[in-house]
Design a protein around this motif. Structure first.
Motif, PDB file in Angstrom:
ATOM      1  N   ILE A  17       0.828  -1.201   0.000  1.00 57.16           N
ATOM      2  CA  ILE A  17       0.000   0.000   0.000  1.00 57.16           C
ATOM      3  C   ILE A  17       0.865   1.256   0.000  1.00 57.16           C
ATOM      4  CG2 ILE A  17      -0.165   0.106   2.531  1.00 57.16           C
ATOM      5  CD1 ILE A  17      -3.080   0.998   2.134  1.00 57.16           C
ATOM      6  N   GLU A  18       0.397   2.264  -0.730  1.00 62.16           N
ATOM      7  CA  GLU A  18       1.129   3.520  -0.836  1.00 62.16           C
ATOM      8  C   GLU A  18       0.205   4.684  -0.494  1.00 62.16           C
ATOM      9  OE1 GLU A  18       2.701   3.799  -4.750  1.00 62.16           O
ATOM     10  OE2 GLU A  18       4.092   2.118  -4.517  1.00 62.16           O
ATOM     11  N   PHE A  19       0.733   5.654   0.243  1.00 66.35           N
ATOM     12  CA  PHE A  19       0.003   6.866   0.580  1.00 66.35           C
ATOM     13  C   PHE A  19       0.768   8.062   0.034  1.00 66.35           C
ATOM     14  CE2 PHE A  19      -0.777   3.814   4.039  1.00 66.35           C
ATOM     15  CZ  PHE A  19      -2.160   3.722   3.996  1.00 66.35           C
ATOM     16  N   LYS A  20       0.041   8.953  -0.652  1.00 69.72           N
ATOM     17  CA  LYS A  20       0.689  10.153  -1.169  1.00 69.72           C
ATOM     18  C   LYS A  20       0.807  11.230  -0.107  1.00 69.72           C
ATOM     19  CE  LYS A  20       0.407  10.229  -6.131  1.00 69.72           C
ATOM     20  NZ  LYS A  20       0.190  11.105  -7.300  1.00 69.72           N
TER      21      LYS A  20
ATOM     22  N   CYS B 126     -16.680  12.518   1.634  1.00 67.60           N
ATOM     23  CA  CYS B 126     -15.447  11.800   2.013  1.00 67.60           C
ATOM     24  C   CYS B 126     -15.001  10.877   0.887  1.00 67.60           C
ATOM     25  CB  CYS B 126     -15.679  10.962   3.266  1.00 67.60           C
ATOM     26  SG  CYS B 126     -16.296  11.867   4.682  1.00 67.60           S
ATOM     27  N   ARG B 127     -13.708  10.865   0.619  1.00 68.98           N
ATOM     28  CA  ARG B 127     -13.160   9.915  -0.344  1.00 68.98           C
ATOM     29  C   ARG B 127     -13.164   8.509   0.257  1.00 68.98           C
ATOM     30  NH1 ARG B 127      -7.573  12.672  -2.650  1.00 68.98           N
ATOM     31  NH2 ARG B 127      -8.464  14.692  -3.280  1.00 68.98           N
ATOM     32  N   PRO B 128     -13.200   7.474  -0.584  1.00 66.18           N
ATOM     33  CA  PRO B 128     -13.026   6.118  -0.068  1.00 66.18           C
ATOM     34  C   PRO B 128     -11.660   5.998   0.606  1.00 66.18           C
ATOM     35  CG  PRO B 128     -13.808   6.083  -2.341  1.00 66.18           C
ATOM     36  CD  PRO B 128     -13.431   7.495  -2.038  1.00 66.18           C
ATOM     37  N   ALA B 129     -11.632   5.451   1.802  1.00 68.76           N
ATOM     38  CA  ALA B 129     -10.362   5.312   2.517  1.00 68.76           C
ATOM     39  C   ALA B 129      -9.453   4.309   1.827  1.00 68.76           C
ATOM     40  CB  ALA B 129     -10.609   4.888   3.964  1.00 68.76           C
ATOM     41  N   GLN B 130     -10.048   3.341   1.141  1.00 67.48           N
ATOM     42  CA  GLN B 130      -9.274   2.401   0.335  1.00 67.48           C
ATOM     43  C   GLN B 130     -10.173   1.823  -0.741  1.00 67.48           C
ATOM     44  OE1 GLN B 130      -8.215  -1.546   1.311  1.00 67.48           O
ATOM     45  NE2 GLN B 130      -9.899  -1.896   2.732  1.00 67.48           N
ATOM     46  N   ILE B 131      -9.562   1.339  -1.808  1.00 70.07           N
ATOM     47  CA  ILE B 131     -10.257   0.569  -2.844  1.00 70.07           C
ATOM     48  C   ILE B 131      -9.789  -0.868  -2.711  1.00 70.07           C
ATOM     49  CG2 ILE B 131     -10.696   0.323  -5.309  1.00 70.07           C
ATOM     50  CD1 ILE B 131     -11.674   2.956  -4.159  1.00 70.07           C
ATOM     51  N   ASN B 132     -10.725  -1.810  -2.655  1.00 69.82           N
ATOM     52  CA  ASN B 132     -10.352  -3.204  -2.443  1.00 69.82           C
ATOM     53  C   ASN B 132     -11.360  -4.108  -3.146  1.00 69.82           C
ATOM     54  OD1 ASN B 132      -9.906  -5.841  -1.257  1.00 69.82           O
ATOM     55  ND2 ASN B 132      -8.686  -4.808   0.317  1.00 69.82           N
TER      56      ASN B 132
ATOM     57  N   GLY C 156      -7.240  -4.118   5.194  1.00 69.47           N
ATOM     58  CA  GLY C 156      -6.607  -3.545   4.011  1.00 69.47           C
ATOM     59  C   GLY C 156      -5.225  -4.086   3.741  1.00 69.47           C
ATOM     60  N   GLU C 157      -4.977  -5.332   4.128  1.00 68.20           N
ATOM     61  CA  GLU C 157      -3.634  -5.900   4.033  1.00 68.20           C
ATOM     62  C   GLU C 157      -3.395  -6.702   2.753  1.00 68.20           C
ATOM     63  OE1 GLU C 157      -3.098  -6.501   8.890  1.00 68.20           O
ATOM     64  OE2 GLU C 157      -3.411  -8.238   7.577  1.00 68.20           O
ATOM     65  N   VAL C 158      -4.460  -7.054   2.056  1.00 68.68           N
ATOM     66  CA  VAL C 158      -4.328  -7.920   0.883  1.00 68.68           C
ATOM     67  C   VAL C 158      -5.032  -7.273  -0.306  1.00 68.68           C
ATOM     68  CG1 VAL C 158      -4.833 -10.177  -0.113  1.00 68.68           C
ATOM     69  CG2 VAL C 158      -4.227  -9.990   2.304  1.00 68.68           C
ATOM     70  N   ARG C 159      -4.356  -7.266  -1.438  1.00 68.96           N
ATOM     71  CA  ARG C 159      -4.940  -6.742  -2.673  1.00 68.96           C
ATOM     72  C   ARG C 159      -5.331  -7.916  -3.567  1.00 68.96           C
ATOM     73  NH1 ARG C 159      -2.605  -1.614  -6.095  1.00 68.96           N
ATOM     74  NH2 ARG C 159      -4.185  -1.585  -7.738  1.00 68.96           N
ATOM     75  N   TRP C 160      -6.564  -7.899  -4.038  1.00 74.10           N
ATOM     76  CA  TRP C 160      -7.105  -9.004  -4.823  1.00 74.10           C
ATOM     77  C   TRP C 160      -7.324  -8.608  -6.276  1.00 74.10           C
ATOM     78  CZ3 TRP C 160      -8.100 -13.921  -2.957  1.00 74.10           C
ATOM     79  CH2 TRP C 160      -7.997 -14.078  -1.572  1.00 74.10           C
ATOM     80  N   CYS C 161      -7.193  -9.581  -7.157  1.00 69.76           N
ATOM     81  CA  CYS C 161      -7.560  -9.397  -8.561  1.00 69.76           C
ATOM     82  C   CYS C 161      -8.466 -10.555  -8.971  1.00 69.76           C
ATOM     83  CB  CYS C 161      -6.332  -9.317  -9.465  1.00 69.76           C
ATOM     84  SG  CYS C 161      -5.286 -10.801  -9.489  1.00 69.76           S
ATOM     85  N   GLN C 162      -9.122 -10.386 -10.100  1.00 68.52           N
ATOM     86  CA  GLN C 162     -10.101 -11.365 -10.566  1.00 68.52           C
ATOM     87  C   GLN C 162      -9.568 -12.129 -11.767  1.00 68.52           C
ATOM     88  OE1 GLN C 162     -13.793 -10.363 -13.008  1.00 68.52           O
ATOM     89  NE2 GLN C 162     -14.656 -10.521 -10.961  1.00 68.52           N
TER      90      GLN C 162
END
Length: 402
Positions: free
Chosen positions: A39-42, A89-95, A124-130
C-alpha cells in the motif's frame, strides 16, 4: 431522539472529526488508495483516514465484527453511506476483494476460510484481482480452459487469464478453474484462490490505447494451490461465479457515487470552456449537456434506492446489470460531450501546451470504452436484462422450435 437519529448524529460527529478536510473532494485517478501488502500513501492525511476507518471496522461496516467488520445493521450501514456522501469523504481504500469476493466467502466459505481470508481484507492488508476472462474465450465465461487437477492435498493449475485488472500489483487472485471436463461446460467449474507470488505464476501488463492500463495477462505453469483455497463445493462454482459477478456489477454501478473511476465534473468543465468558446451559443450542445447531467442525477438516486432495496432483502440482481450498463454507457457519453466542449483543447496527448486536466480528459475518454467491457460487456448486460428482468425467451431456443 430515536435510535436511528442518535446513530446518525454519532456518525456525523465521528466523520467530521476523523475525515481530513483535504479528503472531502472527488478523488483524482492518481490518488486512489489501494489496500494491499504494498500500500502507498501520497499524503499523511491519506494514511490517517485509512487507519481510522480500518480501526473503526468501517472498511466493511456491515460485516460481522468477528471477521473484522463494523457489525452494523442494514439501517445503520445506510446511514453511514449517506453521511459519507453528505460530507464528500473519499473512499479510505479501494479493495476488489471486499467488493466482490468477500460477500461470497461470507456466504459459502468455511469458518476457517472466513477467519483466514476476511480479516486481512478488513484491515486492508491484501490486494485481490479477478481471474475470470481467458484468451480465446470471448464473452463466454463458461468456456474457460484453465485447469486445476487434484494432486494429494493440492490442485495443480495450468492455463491463462486475460484482462486481469492490476494483476501485476495484486497479492491474491480469485479465479475460475476447470476441475472436471466430463459434463456440461457450466459443470466442473470451481472457484479457487491463488497466491500471485506462487512459483509458476507469470504476469504480463497489457498496453491500451489510452496510454494507461491496469490490465494484465496471467499465465499459470504447474502452479500448486492448496485444496483449502477452494471456495464452496468442487465443480459447482458456476453459481458462485454468477453471484460474484453481481457483486462486481453492483460495485461498478456505484463508481459514480464516489466520483470513480473518473472525477471530471461535466457541468463545471462545460461552463469553464464554453465561457470563452464559439460554441457558447450552441443550443444543441447545451441541451445534450443538460440531458446528460439529468441522467447522471437520476442514476445516482436510483443507485441509492437499489442499495436500500438490497438491504431490505429484495432481489436486485437484474437491477445491478441495468445500472452497470447505464453507468458505463453514460461515461462514454460524458466524455464525448467534454471533447466537443473543449474543442482542440481535447486533442492533447503529452504536449506541454495542454494542461494536466486536459490531457487527463483525453485519456479518460479513451479509457471510457474499456469500462463498457469490464465486468461483462454491454452486450452481455443486455442479454442478462432480457432474460432475468424482462423474461424474454432465449432466441436460440425459439429458432430451434420453429
Amino acid at each position: 431522539m430515536s435510535d436511528k437519529d442518535l446513530f446518525r448524529q454519532e456518525v456525523r460527529a465521528w466523520l467530521e472529526e476523523n475525515c481530513p478536510v483535504s479528503l472531502r473532494t472527488p478523488t483524482p485517478d492518481d490518488e486512489l488508495v489501494w489496500g494491499g501488502s504494498q500500500i502507498e500513501f501520497k499524503t499523511q492525511d491519506q494514511r490517517l483516514w485509512f487507519e481510522r476507518m480500518r480501526d473503526k471496522g468501517w472498511f466493511c461496516p456491515g460485516w460481522p465484527q468477528e471477521y473484522g467488520g463494523g457489525g452494523l445493521d442494514a439501517t445503520q450501514e445506510n446511514i453511514l453511506e449517506q453521511e459519507i456522501r453528505r460530507l464528500g469523504c473519499r473512499p479510505a481504500q479501494i479493495n476488489l476483494g471486499i467488493w466482490m469476493l468477500g460477500p461470497v466467502v461470507l456466504k459459502y466459505g468455511t469458518e476457517a476460510q472466513k477467519q483466514r481470508i476476511l480479516a486481512p481484507m478488513t484491515r486492508g492488508e491484501v490486494r485481490w484481482c479477478q481471474g475470470f476472462s481467458e484468451p480465446n474465450a470471448g464473452s463466454d465465461l463458461a468456456n474457460i480452459r484453465t485447469t486445476a487437477k487434484e494432486d494429494g492435498d493440492d490442485y495443480i493449475v495450468n492455463g491463462a487469464k486475460i484482462w486481469t485488472s492490476y494483476g501485476n500489483k495484486s497479492d491474491w487472485m480469485y479465479a475460475l478453474v476447470r476441475t472436471d471436463n466430463s459434463g456440461s461446460k457450466h459443470h466442473g467449474i470451481s472457484l479457487l484462490l491463488i497466491d500471485m507470488h506462487a512459483p509458476g505464476v507469470t504476469v504480463s501488463p497489457i498496453d491500451l490505447i489510452s496510454g494507461k492500463s491496469s490490465f494484465c495477462e496471467v499465465h499459470f505453469d504447474e502452479v500448486r494451490v492448496p485444496k483449502n483455497n477452494l471456495i464452496g463445493e468442487p465443480n459447482l462454482g458456476w453459481s458462485l461465479a454468477k453471484q460474484l459477478l453481481q457483486h462486481e456489477r453492483a460495485a461498478m454501478s456505484k463508481f459514480g457515487e464516489f466520483s470513480l473511476p473518473t472525477h471530471y465534473d461535466l457541468l463545471a468543465l462545460s461552463k469553464a470552456y464554453l465561457s470563452s468558446s464559439p460554441a457558447a451559443n450552441n443550443a444543441s450542445l447545451k441541451a445534450r449537456i443538460t440531458a446528460a447531467d439529468m441522467e447522471e442525477q437520476a442514476y445516482a438516486l436510483t443507485v441509492q434506492r437499489m442499495t436500500e432495496e438490497a438491504r431490505s432483502g429484495l432481489d436486485v440482481n437484474g437491477t445491478m446489470s441495468i445500472m452497470k450498463l447505464v453507468h458505463t454507457e453514460q461515461e462514454k457519453i460524458k466524455f464525448e460531450l467534454l471533447l466537443d466542449v473543449m474543442g482542440y483543447r481535447g486533442l492533447g496527448w503529452q504536449d506541454d501546451a495542454f494542461s494536466e486536466q486536459e490531457l487527463g480528459v483525453t485519456r479518460a475518454w479513451l479509457n471510457s470504452f474499456t469500462q463498457t467491457i469490464a465486468g461483462g460487456s454491454s452486450e452481455i448486460q443486455l442479454n442478462v436484462i432480457a432474460k432475468r428482468v424482462l423474461n424474454l425467451p432465449d432466441a436460440s431456443k425459439v429458432e430451434k422450435t420453429q
